[in-house]
Design an enzyme around this catalytic site. Structure first.
Site, PDB file in Angstrom:
ATOM      1  N   ASP A 176      44.365  50.101  43.683  1.00 44.28           N
ATOM      2  CA  ASP A 176      42.692  50.047  43.639  1.00 44.28           C
ATOM      3  C   ASP A 176      42.598  48.993  44.635  1.00 44.28           C
ATOM      4  O   ASP A 176      41.197  49.588  45.633  1.00 44.28           O
ATOM      5  CB  ASP A 176      42.638  49.540  41.982  1.00 44.28           C
ATOM      6  CG  ASP A 176      43.155  50.378  40.478  1.00 44.28           C
ATOM      7  OD1 ASP A 176      43.777  51.524  41.053  1.00 44.28           O
ATOM      8  OD2 ASP A 176      42.794  50.109  39.977  1.00 44.28           O
TER       9      ASP A 176
HETATM   10  N1  LIG Z   1      44.066  40.194  38.900  1.00 42.13           N
HETATM   11  C1  LIG Z   1      43.029  40.492  38.380  1.00 42.13           C
HETATM   12  O1  LIG Z   1      43.264  39.495  37.647  1.00 42.13           O
HETATM   13  C2  LIG Z   1      43.265  41.062  36.966  1.00 42.13           C
HETATM   14  C3  LIG Z   1      42.599  41.252  35.860  1.00 42.13           C
HETATM   15  C4  LIG Z   1      42.757  43.270  35.678  1.00 42.13           C
HETATM   16  C5  LIG Z   1      42.796  43.487  36.354  1.00 42.13           C
HETATM   17  N2  LIG Z   1      43.501  43.689  37.456  1.00 42.13           N
HETATM   18  C6  LIG Z   1      42.923  45.206  37.727  1.00 42.13           C
HETATM   19  O2  LIG Z   1      44.115  45.443  38.220  1.00 42.13           O
HETATM   20  C7  LIG Z   1      44.101  45.689  39.526  1.00 42.13           C
HETATM   21  C8  LIG Z   1      44.580  45.483  40.710  1.00 42.13           C
HETATM   22  O3  LIG Z   1      44.947  46.190  41.963  1.00 42.13           O
HETATM   23  P1  LIG Z   1      46.768  46.694  42.407  1.00 42.13           P
HETATM   24  O4  LIG Z   1      46.430  47.478  43.614  1.00 42.13           O
HETATM   25  O5  LIG Z   1      47.269  45.175  42.403  1.00 42.13           O
HETATM   26  O6  LIG Z   1      47.018  47.637  41.435  1.00 42.13           O
HETATM   27  P2  LIG Z   1      46.780  48.229  40.686  1.00 42.13           P
HETATM   28  O7  LIG Z   1      45.520  49.100  41.218  1.00 42.13           O
HETATM   29  O8  LIG Z   1      46.828  48.779  39.759  1.00 42.13           O
HETATM   30  O9  LIG Z   1      48.225  49.147  41.119  1.00 42.13           O
HETATM   31  C9  LIG Z   1      49.899  49.719  41.337  1.00 42.13           C
HETATM   32  C10 LIG Z   1      50.149  50.327  41.183  1.00 42.13           C
HETATM   33  O10 LIG Z   1      51.638  50.628  41.732  1.00 42.13           O
HETATM   34  C11 LIG Z   1      52.482  51.640  41.409  1.00 42.13           C
HETATM   35  N3  LIG Z   1      53.895  50.552  41.037  1.00 42.13           N
HETATM   36  C12 LIG Z   1      53.680  49.947  39.690  1.00 42.13           C
HETATM   37  N4  LIG Z   1      55.281  49.249  39.393  1.00 42.13           N
HETATM   38  C13 LIG Z   1      55.419  49.631  40.526  1.00 42.13           C
HETATM   39  C14 LIG Z   1      57.374  49.598  40.577  1.00 42.13           C
HETATM   40  N5  LIG Z   1      58.627  49.222  39.698  1.00 42.13           N
HETATM   41  N6  LIG Z   1      57.009  49.847  42.589  1.00 42.13           N
HETATM   42  C15 LIG Z   1      56.523  50.186  43.168  1.00 42.13           C
HETATM   43  N7  LIG Z   1      55.211  50.784  42.626  1.00 42.13           N
HETATM   44  C16 LIG Z   1      55.132  50.744  41.607  1.00 42.13           C
HETATM   45  C17 LIG Z   1      51.345  52.415  40.184  1.00 42.13           C
HETATM   46  O11 LIG Z   1      52.514  53.017  41.060  1.00 42.13           O
HETATM   47  P3  LIG Z   1      53.240  54.144  40.603  1.00 42.13           P
HETATM   48  O12 LIG Z   1      53.259  54.304  38.792  1.00 42.13           O
HETATM   49  O13 LIG Z   1      52.822  55.698  41.169  1.00 42.13           O
HETATM   50  O14 LIG Z   1      54.324  53.742  41.336  1.00 42.13           O
HETATM   51  C18 LIG Z   1      49.908  51.610  40.419  1.00 42.13           C
HETATM   52  O15 LIG Z   1      49.840  52.571  41.391  1.00 42.13           O
HETATM   53  C19 LIG Z   1      42.567  46.444  40.317  1.00 42.13           C
HETATM   54  O16 LIG Z   1      41.914  47.657  39.409  1.00 42.13           O
HETATM   55  C20 LIG Z   1      41.781  45.521  39.043  1.00 42.13           C
HETATM   56  O17 LIG Z   1      40.706  45.319  39.360  1.00 42.13           O
HETATM   57  C21 LIG Z   1      42.988  42.909  37.886  1.00 42.13           C
END
Ligand SMILES: NC(=O)c1ccc[n+]([C@@H]2O[C@H](COP(=O)([O-])OP(=O)(O)OC[C@H]3O[C@@H](n4cnc5c(N)ncnc54)[C@H](OP(=O)(O)O)[C@@H]3O)[C@@H](O)[C@H]2O)c1
Ligand SMILES: NC(=O)c1ccc[n+]([C@@H]2O[C@H](COP(=O)([O-])OP(=O)(O)OC[C@H]3O[C@@H](n4cnc5c(N)ncnc54)[C@H](OP(=O)(O)O)[C@@H]3O)[C@@H](O)[C@H]2O)c1
Ligand SMILES: NC(=O)c1ccc[n+]([C@@H]2O[C@H](COP(=O)([O-])OP(=O)(O)OC[C@H]3O[C@@H](n4cnc5c(N)ncnc54)[C@H](O)[C@@H]3O)[C@@H](O)[C@H]2O)c1
Ligand SMILES: NC(=O)c1ccc[n+]([C@@H]2O[C@H](COP(=O)([O-])OP(=O)(O)OC[C@H]3O[C@@H](n4cnc5c(N)ncnc54)[C@H](O)[C@@H]3O)[C@@H](O)[C@H]2O)c1
Lengths: 459, 102, 366, 366, 459, 102
Positions: free
Chosen positions: E386
């Site tokens: 994301d």
């Molecule tokens: N930081 C905060 O405080 C917080 C709190 C709540 C929500 N959020 C939300 O969380 C999201 C964070 O974004 P992000 O880009 O860090 O993460 P993300 O958008 O959740 O994407 C994580 C990606 O990592 C991949 N993944 C998972 N396990 C993996 C592994 N073992 N090896 C390689 N890849 C792996 C997944 O794809 P695959 O499954 O295809 O591997 C997934 O698409 C945002 O949408 C944010 O708004 C953040």
């Protein structure tokens, strides 16, 4: 008939190549050896039976007898000998190969003396065979201890070089004049033998494996030369293979010992002096390299890691965890032995290993691990020193006498990683490093373990 | 020098075979782990026993009356076989340590 | 032999000299153990935990009367000594160098006294070394106390509401306590700096992830692993080298001690006044006079927005673990002194010699 | 536009709604800022820090009178509202769902009120989300508080005086606070377990090194990332799954909340009685009634050797950083609502719509 | 004279071997190419000038002209063509080589038809040359887009096999009967050409590199066969080298694409379908492997690492730090770009990276790093989704619209590591993965990065 | 089959050369990084242009009056040179990306 033999030789050649190739990887090495051996068997049988010569039965019987005797003796020696005596055995066998090549030359000389090419190959075969034979015997003697001291001959290099030049000149003369004199041939043989002795005698015992490998390569060349003589492809290609692979191997062995080939053969007399501590002679240090260490650990069942202050200094906690995970994944049973005063503060190792997420249950306390060492294949000591120093048990004069230590000595093999031979906190020598079961893996812990992990990954 | 060139000229294909074999020998061996140095040396040593083929040829071609030749040939075969059989057997034993875990 | 475990009476003390686990081990060796009512209470050991392992719970007076060996952590005080009889063996910290009066008083009672703080810091005595075991926990707890008192958090955090810069922690004195403080602060994500007069501590501090502030210590050799008193000249060089870090620090922990002496003053009031608003100083040497000029023992002094907390190196608050370790030290020590519950009185032996301060009313060390 | 920053009056509160850094940024945009005397004091910001960036320091009454926008962290209370005039804009947390009386009172004054706790938890609003920014710090501080209160240390230590087993920490509720608590406890070396009703939190907890205690949550779907009230059946299953860990735990931190409702009871008194002597419970939900039956807000209750500390999710004590983040949230929020210091009143827009609770005396949400 | 030429050929052969060998390592590849090229030049010059034939000047002029024309055109095309068009160019050149072999056969046939061995080599040369020529042209057409669609021929396999068998039978007939008919020879040529077309036409565009490599290997074999015809060693050995190396390369290329050679040639039609999101076609995914990724990063100047939730899930924080350290040591400028909401809690990435001791100053905030991306050679996105999704800028309907993101699209190249094509927290597709500058490195972050580090270490 | 055996018999050394060359080709190439696949393919392609030697021989041996042979030979040389020169040049360009950093 002839075509069949040629195809057999072709197949044998291919088995040699494939066998040699497989010998280069731990998992396939055994298979490689078998493949090459069966190719060799094929070539021998083919040579004996597939030809159109009228050979009297006596000769067949003699050949059969010779093969029988050689096989039985060779086999018996090979399976009886202790593991630690194998390198000297290799040297002995190699010498026999060289002798065989020289003998062939002795027989063939008078028949072929008129043809320059043939004569050249024969003379070369005799010289090289003789050098390998006597050189290998000396190497064998040195390794099995019958030839103890490093002999220092005055004016060694000039004498040696002179002899070498003399042999070449002598051989050239024989080929050029085409004299058919067995006497001269025997003289040549004798000077080859002498050169072999002179060549190996001054080289230190620790460098013997390199020398053996070099002589082995020479035997290969002798075989190839004989192959040219008989226009025999399997001997030619097989011999050259051994020759070139042998040279590469020799260089690799030098590299693994941090030496150059030159320094092994000339000058430097290998085999360090024995270190002396207190009144005791500690023997000498054996050093190893990441590749060896990796293979040993990969094929072990139980490995115990002993971290010490050096692990913290090198900040190698992440790498050691990677190593541990990798070994575990391969079915090795790995544990960490934590000495209560390892490091420089209480719990130093715990902080360190927690940082790299080593599971708590992998850490075993001293009292619990000590009885397990006798059951441990390999102990990897990383940057620890005082906490594995047997002086705590043995030497009442030592400042650490009476301190409980990790009894790593009881393990089958100990690998110690540190940067050099510096003492630890207590400032004292450590007998453990001179133990015959110990191999030193020198280098900064982070770098050395990173290499070790890389080697493991390649296996 | 001219002799050498002449040899190449006369044995062009042998020369190619020599050179290619050298390359194969080098390529096949390079970058082997140090712990295999000794077994490999031992294996190569067994291979160098291929000289036995020559020794057998000596025997096959020998005049049954030429006792010297026969004797020398006999010894050559014995030594060669020792090299081959002992070499492979020792190598095999050294390689025991690389057995796969159960 | 009967061993009596006394409840600590010192203000704020929460530890106990023997824990149920160790009591059990001593009993297994052949000792008999009496413990004062509620001795372990503040270390989360109930009286029932003791009785479960066959310790007899008794009133204080009974213990003084019955036990041949009396165990404490803190030095026996006047009140205690009134109850001590001739021939009784006292084991506790005594600080005989700094408190000769106490030693005289013990001798006057005709008792025998071993001092736990006099255990020589040699390799084989490491498992009896209460200074190491307690200082270690003190280092941990000093950081926790600091983190608790601060109005900031330790780690760097890059969040959608902005980035929080990591706290800067400065440690004076990289001994046992200092090292553990470094490790703990580093774990929590702070940027840690440290300094010490002994230059061998540089590598040690760095091995735990701290940046070491090296002060030229020419002429300030240490003795047997301990620091000696620093010259005025060194103090000046130290100030110059450390000030920049000090004035940026969010938390300062001082642990510098010179055995048997007053603690060196490392932070003057003038320096405190230049520190950041909201900074916290934890002075673990406050009991020895303090490394910070303004610190007072067991008090929190606020100067120009800087909170100076004076405390001692005794980790009273992590009493469960501190008692565990202290008890194990005593256990090892008693096992060293005795053979099948009988004292060996091997006065030639280094550890016995160094720690036996009073023998049957005669002062051996001072 | 004049923005007034009020000093928080709530008991124990140490934060401030706007920090000097953010004040400077708002002034750069064109706002004028007034701050109450001593507003930042407890967050280690001096009045002079504010005046340095051109904030005017005023008495409370003056601010109420002059500012068009009034900023606070905690809800405006009765006292405050007395001073509020028609047309003034109030921005603070309001908890309009749980406190309708307050909303009516605001409406009665004819004022306009935005609630910071009503900011929708959508991606683009993350930088205004005070719940996230504050809960995060609360999770950190809960662990520090626990470590401070415990008589044990967190990490495993194998020392010459014996081995200290690592503390066991159990976290209920793996939301923002729970995750940060896991991370912090793990950093300090504890063995951490966690549980939550939302099963997607398993992977999250594990990504920080905790062991997740999975409770079968069939039929307990969460709504929009929030947990809904759990069934009695679930509570029973949860007890069965967690009890073993609970009774071994040295520190328990509870963070479970259901927005706009009373917090669920996760630990009954009966369970507390079975816990280890010396264990500590930090109940961050105490302000919402508590996750532990025996906890009381702002009190430490001791039951059978177990210390139960009731506190709120507001990280009042790490006031410097908490104020930094809160102020940054408010800054982003105000920038979102305004265009060159003028309010846009874009009521169609989700964030504005959800947070504008009272507009010119009319209640929009309840 | 002859001996000189032979030695030149010998040297050329050695340069080919050494050149090929060096082409296999990034640091030596350029040198290897030059070595092989100079050997080739030597062989060509030698062939022209060293012989004892009486050749009329016209012929020399013609040869010179031909070489001049070929060189100029070849050189110009090679240096003018865009980087992205190079593979198709290779195909074209390869086709020319095949044509050349076929033409030689055409000329030589009538002279040698009586000798079976010679006739066999010539016929084989013509067929193989023809197949390579037409096949390569088709491949070229497919790659440069003139031949767009994948042609699906009904009953493809039977027809093809039939044709193949027909050609073999035809050739065997010609050799056996020894007919001297140019007509039949041209017919053979034509059927070879037809087979080449049929062979390549149905294979998908994405698999073209494999096909080219295979055809290339065939050209080598054609050259070797011609070498036998002329008893010319350099052609023989050079051709076989290319032939065997080409086959190995072809297999390696298939492996890198997770295909088998069989599935490329028969059945499976390569080139994935384009993914569609919302109303937009996103194009297709390009996947890469650790080896490629390692080389790209090793030779980059600026690398930015974007960690996300997946890094935490995989617990790959230690490996990413190792990667970063290794790159830094090699002079690459590495930074981490930390998005404020990467992960699942505020500061998630900070906790993670602090654990592996990443220096704080390596972490750069979003606002600071965003302007730097245009200057970044490679962005390595590890388990983030994301926070690098351009929908936040472009798609008002997206749930993340309006959220600030890391503008990694501005970098020169993006490598994204994740396990598959799963969405992140927001549950939405990510255009970035379909960007032409993006390569996907599929796999669990810990495993993939470990491999990447291992590859880097081998370089 | 017998033809094949006959060929080996007649060309024993050539056979060895073939087999050794195959081994060299395999050993030299195995385990190359994927990013070098294309340049290596290109380099091998240039090498396969060694067929030019044959084309030149055709021309050298051609009867100056045999226009067809001359023409075919001419085209063969042009195409072969294209393959060689273009091949090496393209490879060289591809390898630009592996330039060492300053
Ligand atoms: N930081 C905060 O405080 C917080 C709190 C709540 C929500 N959020 C939300 O969380 C999201 C964070 O974004 P992000 O880009 O860090 O993460 P993300 O958008 O959740 O994407 C994580 C990606 O990592 C991949 N993944 C998972 N396990 C993996 C592994 N073992 N090896 C390689 N890849 C792996 C997944 O794809 P695959 O499954 O295809 O591997 C997934 O698409 C945002 O949408 C944010 O708004 C953040
Ligand atoms: N734990 C405590 O509380 C505490 C406190 C004070 C004192 N001590 C004492 O400290 C000692 C601890 O024993 P130990 O075995 O852990 O450590 P040690 O005896 O001090 O030995 C550490 C060894 O690590 C090696 N080393 C240093 N840096 C290294 C690096 N970067 N890579 C690889 N090796 C490195 C050193 O040898 P090279 O220089 O040759 O590499 C050294 O011999 C004991 O004597 C103990 O009594 C402990
Ligand atoms: N060999 C062993 O068995 C053993 C056992 C226990 C401790 N030790 C060692 O003994 C040493 C002392 O430990 P400790 O913690 O009890 O020391 P301590 O409490 O006496 O002093 C704490 C630290 O303050 C430092 N210090 C003193 N004056 C200073 C000044 N003016 N400026 C800056 N720093 C100053 C000291 O150097 C010391 O590092 C440690 O290094 C420890 O490792 C060794
Ligand atoms: N997408 C966004 O932009 C965004 C922004 C902020 C927060 N969030 C998410 O919203 C979620 C809620 O965060 P929060 O910390 O404010 O939650 P919260 O404070 O409302 O609750 C804390 C935790 O308690 C749990 N809980 C409730 N009842 C329980 C029970 N009976 N047993 C066990 N656990 C129970 C909840 O599931 C939650 O995880 C988080 O996962 C967070 O990541 C998303």
């Amino acid at each position: 008939m002839d075509i069949l033999l040629n195809i057999i030789y072709l197949i044998a050649t291919i088995t040699f190549i494939v066998g040699l190739k497989k010998l280069g990887h731990p998992e396939t090495a055994k298979k490689g050896n078998l493949i090459a051996a069966s190719g060799m068997g094929l070539a021998i049988l083919g040579t004996i039976f597939i030809h159109e010569l009228a050979v009297p039965p006596l000769i067949y019987i003699l050949i059969g007898l010779a093969i029988l005797i050689g096989s039985i003796i060779g086999w018996l020696i090979a399976i009886k000998v202790e593991m630690t005596k194998m390198p000297e055995l290799v040297s002995l066998f190699n010498g026999f190969g060289g002798a065989s090549a020289a003998l062939i030359g002795l027989v063939e000389y008078s028949k072929n003396v008129s043809d320059v090419t043939q004569a050249t190959t024969i003379v070369a075969g005799v010289i090289i065979g003789a050098i390998t034979f006597s050189g290998s015997l000396i190497a064998w003697g040195k390794l099995n201890g019958s030839l103890k001291s490093v002999v220092k001959i005055p004016f060694y290099n000039p004498i040696n070089n002179l002899l070498f030049i003399g042999i070449i000149a002598f051989a050239a003369f024989m080929i050029a004049t085409g004299v058919d004199s067995q006497l001269l041939l025997y003289a040549l043989l004798a000077s080859g033998l002498a050169y072999g002795v002179l060549f190996v005698l001054p080289i230190g015992g620790a460098d013997m494996p390199v020398v053996i490998s070099l002589l082995n390569s020479l035997t290969g060349i002798a075989a190839a030369i004989t192959g040219i003589l008989y226009d025999n492809m399997v001997m030619l290609v097989g011999g050259i293979l051994v020759g070139s692979a042998g040279i590469i191997l020799t260089i690799a062995m030098c590299k693994a010992m941090n030496r150059t080939l030159g320094s092994v053969i000339f000058g430097a007399f290998g085999g360090g002096e024995a270190a002396v501590v207190g009144n005791k002679t500690l023997g000498s240090i054996k050093s190893t390299n990441p590749s060896d260490a990796a293979i040993m650990m990969n094929y072990a069942s139980n490995v115990v890691i002993v971290p010490g202050y050096g692990l913290a200094v090198a900040q190698a906690q992440h790498v050691i965890h990677e190593l541990e995970e990798m070994l575990s994944k391969r079915g090795v049973n790995v544990k960490y032995a934590i000495h209560p005063v390892a490091g420089r503060m209480p719990g130093h190792m715990n902080v360190l290993l927690a940082e790299s997420n080593v599971e708590y249950h992998m850490l075993v306390e001293m009292d619990d691990i000590n009885p397990q060492f006798s059951n441990t294949d390999i102990v990897l000591v990383v940057g620890a020193n005082d906490v594995v120093n047997p002086a705590a048990h043995n030497d009442p004069a030592s400042p650490i006498y009476g301190m409980p230590i990790l009894d790593v000595e009881n393990a089958k093999h100990i690998i110690v990683n540190k940067r050099g031979m510096n003492a630890g906190y207590a400032g004292i020598e450590n007998e453990l490093f001179y133990n015959s079961k110990t191999s030193m893996l020198f280098g900064d812990a982070k770098a050395a373990l990173t290499d070790l992990v890389a080697e493991l990954k390649n296996m | 020098m001219t002799d050498f060139l002449q040899f190449i000229e006369d044995n062009l294909q042998i020369t190619y075979i020599l050179i290619l074999s050298i390359f194969v020998g080098i390529e096949v061996i390079k970058s082997i782990p140090a712990v295999l140095h000794t077994p490999l040396m031992s294996g190569a040593n067994a291979l160098s026993g291929v000289v036995i083929v020559g020794a057998i040829l000596v025997m096959l071609h020998a005049d049954p009356a030429d006792y010297l030749a026969l004797a020398l040939g006999f010894v050559a075969v014995v030594l060669g076989v020792l090299n081959v059989v002992g070499g492979f057997a020792v190598t095999d034993r050294m390689l025991q340590m690389f057995k796969k875990k159960k | 032999m009967k061993i009596g475990v006394l409840k600590e009476t010192q203000d704020g003390e929460r530890r106990v000299a023997i824990t149920p686990t160790i009591a059990k081990q001593l009993i297994a060796v052949g000792f008999e153990i009496l413990a004062e009512e509620g001795a372990g209470e503040n270390s989360s050991f109930k009286d029932s935990d003791y009785t479960d392992v066959n310790v007899t719970i008794e009133k204080r007076a009974v213990i003084f009367h019955e036990a041949e060996i009396l165990l404490k952590i803190n030095p026996f005080d006047e009140e205690d000594l009134k109850l001590v009889d001739e021939g009784q063996i006292l084991i506790s910290k005594l600080y005989h160098k700094s408190d000769p009066e106490l030693i005289k008083a013990i001798a006057a009672r005709g008792a025998t006294a071993f001092s736990m703080d006099a255990i020589p810091r040699i390799s084989r005595a490491q498992d009896m070394d209460v200074l190491s075991s307690q200082n270690n926990l003190a280092g941990y707890k000093a950081v926790i106390l600091g983190a608790f008192e601060m109005t900031k958090i330790f780690p760097l955090m890059m969040t959608s509401a902005g980035t929080i810069a990591p706290s800067r922690v400065l440690i004076y004195g990289v001994g046992v306590a200092g090292l553990q403080a470094i490790a703990t602060a580093k774990r929590l994500g702070a940027v840690v700096e440290a300094t010490d007069i002994r230059s061998e501590t540089k590598e040690q501090a760095e091995s735990l992830g701290a940046k070491f502030i090296l002060v030229d210590n020419a002429g300030e050799e240490s003795e047997g692993g301990y620091a000696k008193e620093a010259s005025a000249d060194y103090a000046q060089r130290q100030k110059e080298a450390v000030n920049k870090s000090l004035f940026q620090a969010d938390l300062v922990i001082t642990t510098a001690n010179i055995p048997g002496r007053k603690a060196p003053v490392l932070i003057t009031e003038e320096q405190v006044l230049q520190m950041k608003n909201g900074a916290v100083i934890i002075d673990l040497a406050a009991a020895q006079g303090g490394n910070c000029e303004v610190s007072e023992i067991n008090k929190t002094v606020i100067r120009n927005g800087v909170k100076v907390i004076g405390t001692s190196i005794d980790p009273k608050s992590v009493s469960t673990n501190a008692s565990d370790l202290y008890a194990k030290n005593i256990y090892n020590y008693i096992r060293h002194l005795t053979e099948e519950t009988k004292f060996k009185w091997d006065l030639e032996e280094e550890i016995t010699d160094e720690t036996l301060i009073v023998k049957d009313g005669t002062i051996r060390k001072n």
